[in-house]
Each structure stands twice: as structure tokens, then as C-alpha cells.
Enzyme design. Structure first.
Site, PDB file in Angstrom:
ATOM      1  N   SER A 139       0.846  -1.197   0.000  1.00  0.00           N
ATOM      2  CA  SER A 139       0.000   0.000   0.000  1.00  0.00           C
ATOM      3  C   SER A 139       0.874   1.237   0.000  1.00  0.00           C
ATOM      4  O   SER A 139       2.053   1.188   0.395  1.00  0.00           O
ATOM      5  CB  SER A 139      -0.897  -0.006   1.233  1.00  0.00           C
ATOM      6  OG  SER A 139      -1.531   1.237   1.426  1.00  0.00           O
ATOM      7  N   TYR A 152      -2.012  -1.456  10.693  1.00  0.00           N
ATOM      8  CA  TYR A 152      -2.085  -1.944   9.307  1.00  0.00           C
ATOM      9  C   TYR A 152      -0.980  -1.293   8.472  1.00  0.00           C
ATOM     10  O   TYR A 152      -0.290  -1.973   7.699  1.00  0.00           O
ATOM     11  CB  TYR A 152      -3.450  -1.618   8.711  1.00  0.00           C
ATOM     12  CG  TYR A 152      -3.512  -1.710   7.207  1.00  0.00           C
ATOM     13  CD1 TYR A 152      -3.640  -2.938   6.570  1.00  0.00           C
ATOM     14  CD2 TYR A 152      -3.418  -0.555   6.409  1.00  0.00           C
ATOM     15  CE1 TYR A 152      -3.681  -3.021   5.181  1.00  0.00           C
ATOM     16  CE2 TYR A 152      -3.469  -0.633   5.035  1.00  0.00           C
ATOM     17  CZ  TYR A 152      -3.599  -1.871   4.420  1.00  0.00           C
ATOM     18  OH  TYR A 152      -3.633  -1.952   3.054  1.00  0.00           O
TER      19      TYR A 152
END
Length: 250
Positions: A139, A152
Site C-alpha cells: 500500500s 495496518y
């Protein structure tokens, strides 16, 4: 790399980018193995995709990882591409959640440890193929954390670092395996439903970008907002941090 007539494993294939990837690869004449935790949803989606099979598996559990690898080796020895896309994210604020420690363990198990396990155990299967690849989803928050999803973000930073090292190891082994990192932007999927933003893109758009970059052998793929974060990070990590959290509204 030829992206037709191959056998492809896709984790996190029940929704979002994983499901979009399963549909795209199926349409190109590939055999697709779809993996996700929710068996009911996974079965329903796989039934609508040509040449698709499914294996329900919770990748946070070591015993289920072991069973998954056994099934792949026994039933799909022709596997040549593994798209490791599974991930979980929990929305909360640091220093404002008594469950932060356990949350971080759960996220790290699914997002990071499963990728380490699967790359190590599937590498021998891919290594004897003329054309083979790992595709691993990280990401844009690998460069700067999103405060809505703090641990995360840390798992994706760890996975990005792991990919860099693994790619160098494969190169030093003169391996035929190519390693691609898909650094996802904000994607309009159930995964990111906690984020309210007008910067989200569709899963199919991200997969289209992924395919184009694979054809051009671009190993670190940074669609949309992720490229903006990356370029900002090179200039100023602090500016990148502000950019990420402005985009997510945190």
C-alpha cells in the site's frame, strides 16, 4: 511475461482487487485458484468465473496455511503465478484503544507473516517454471502511515521491506521468478469502507494498471495516489505523512 494459459493463485479473492484480478485472469484463459476466509461468499463468486476453483483459508492461522500449501502442491503443480493479496485492516486511533496490541498481532499475521510463509513454501513450485511470478499487495501507507489504520500501515511497511530483500535474493539466485509489488492506493472496496474519500479508485482500474506494468516489467507498481505519496516522500517524509492523512480524512 505471457499472462495467458497459466495457473494463478489469488489470495483475498472474495472481494475488491483480488476478485477483479480473478475475473481478469480468467478472461485471458488462465486457471484461477481463489482463496479467502469467507467460504460462502468465495464459493458464490467462484461459481460465476470461468476456470475458477476456490480454497477457503484463514491465512492468519499457521495450520490453515500449511493445508493451503499442501493442496496447492498436490492439486496444482502447474502453478506459475501467486498473487498474495490478502489483508485485514482495523480502524482505530493509537493510544485510544485497549486492543491495539492484539490488533497488531492479528494484522501482522495476515498481512505479513502469511506472505513470508507462502513465498518460502511456493518458491520451489514456481522455480521450475519458464515464466513465473509473485505479485504481492502492499500500500501507499508503506511510505507514510494512515492514522486511521496505524498498525495496518506498519504491516505494509514491513512487507515492502521484505519484498525488497526477497527480490534481491531471487536476482542473486538467477531465479526465473519475477517479483512485483502492487502498492495499492485508496480502492473503492469493502476493505476500505471505513475511509471516506473522493480519491478512491475502482478495483478493476488498479488491476488494469497492474497488468500494464507487469507487461513493461515495472516491479514496484504505484497506481494513482500511491505515486503522489511516493514522490512527496522522496522530497519530504513529513509532507508525505500529511498527504496520506489528508486523503483519508484522519
Amino acid at each position: 511475461m505471457n499472462l495467458q494459459n497459466k495457473t494463478i493463485l489469488i489470495t483475498g479473492a472474495g472481494t475488491g482487487m483480488g476478485l477483479a484480478a480473478a475475473k481478469w485472469f480468467s478472461e485471458q484463459g488462465n486457471k484461477v485458484i481463489m482463496v479467502a476466509r469467507n467460504e460462502k461468499r468465495l464459493k458464490a463468486e467462484a461459481s460465476q468465473i470461468k476456470n475458477a476453483s476456490y480454497i477457503a483459508s484463514d491465512l492468519s492461522k499457521p495450520e490453515q496455511l500449511e493445508i493451503l500449501v499442501q493442496k496447492i502442491k498436490q492439486n496444482y503443480p502447474d502453478l506459475s503465478i501467486a498473487f498474495l493479496n490478502a489483508g485485514i485492516a482495523t480502524s482505530y486511533q493509537l493510544l485510544d484503544n485497549d486492543n491495539a496490541y492484539q490488533t497488531s498481532i492479528n494484522e501482522m499475521s495476515t498481512n505479513y507473516h502469511s506472505a513470508v510463509y507462502l513465498t518460502h513454501h511456493l518458491e520451489p513450485l514456481l522455480a521450475d517454471k519458464k515464466e513465473a511470478a509473485f505479485i504481492i499487495t502492499t500500500s501507499g501507507v508503506a511510505f507514510a502511515p494512515d492514522l486511521l489504520h496505524p498498525t495496518y500501515s506498519a504491516t505494509k511497511a514491513a512487507l515492502h521491506n521484505y519484498i525488497l530483500g526477497l527480490r534481491l535474493v531471487l536476482q542473486r539466485k538467477n531465479s526465473s521468478i519475477e517479483l512485483y509489488e502492487l502498492m495499492a492506493p485508496l480502492v473503492n472496496s469493502p476493505f476500505s469502507q471505513a475511509v471516506i474519500s473522493d480519491m478512491k479508485v475502482s478495483p478493476s482500474a488498479v488491476i488494469a494498471d497492474l497488468i500494464e506494468r507487469i507487461k513493461n516489467k515495472q516491479y514496484e507498481i504505484r497506481p494513482g495516489l500511491t505515486e503522489d505519496i511516493y514522490q512527496t516522500y522522496l522530497r519530504s517524509p513529513q509532507e508525505a505523512l500529511l498527504l496520506v492523512n489528508s486523503a483519508t480524512g484522519s
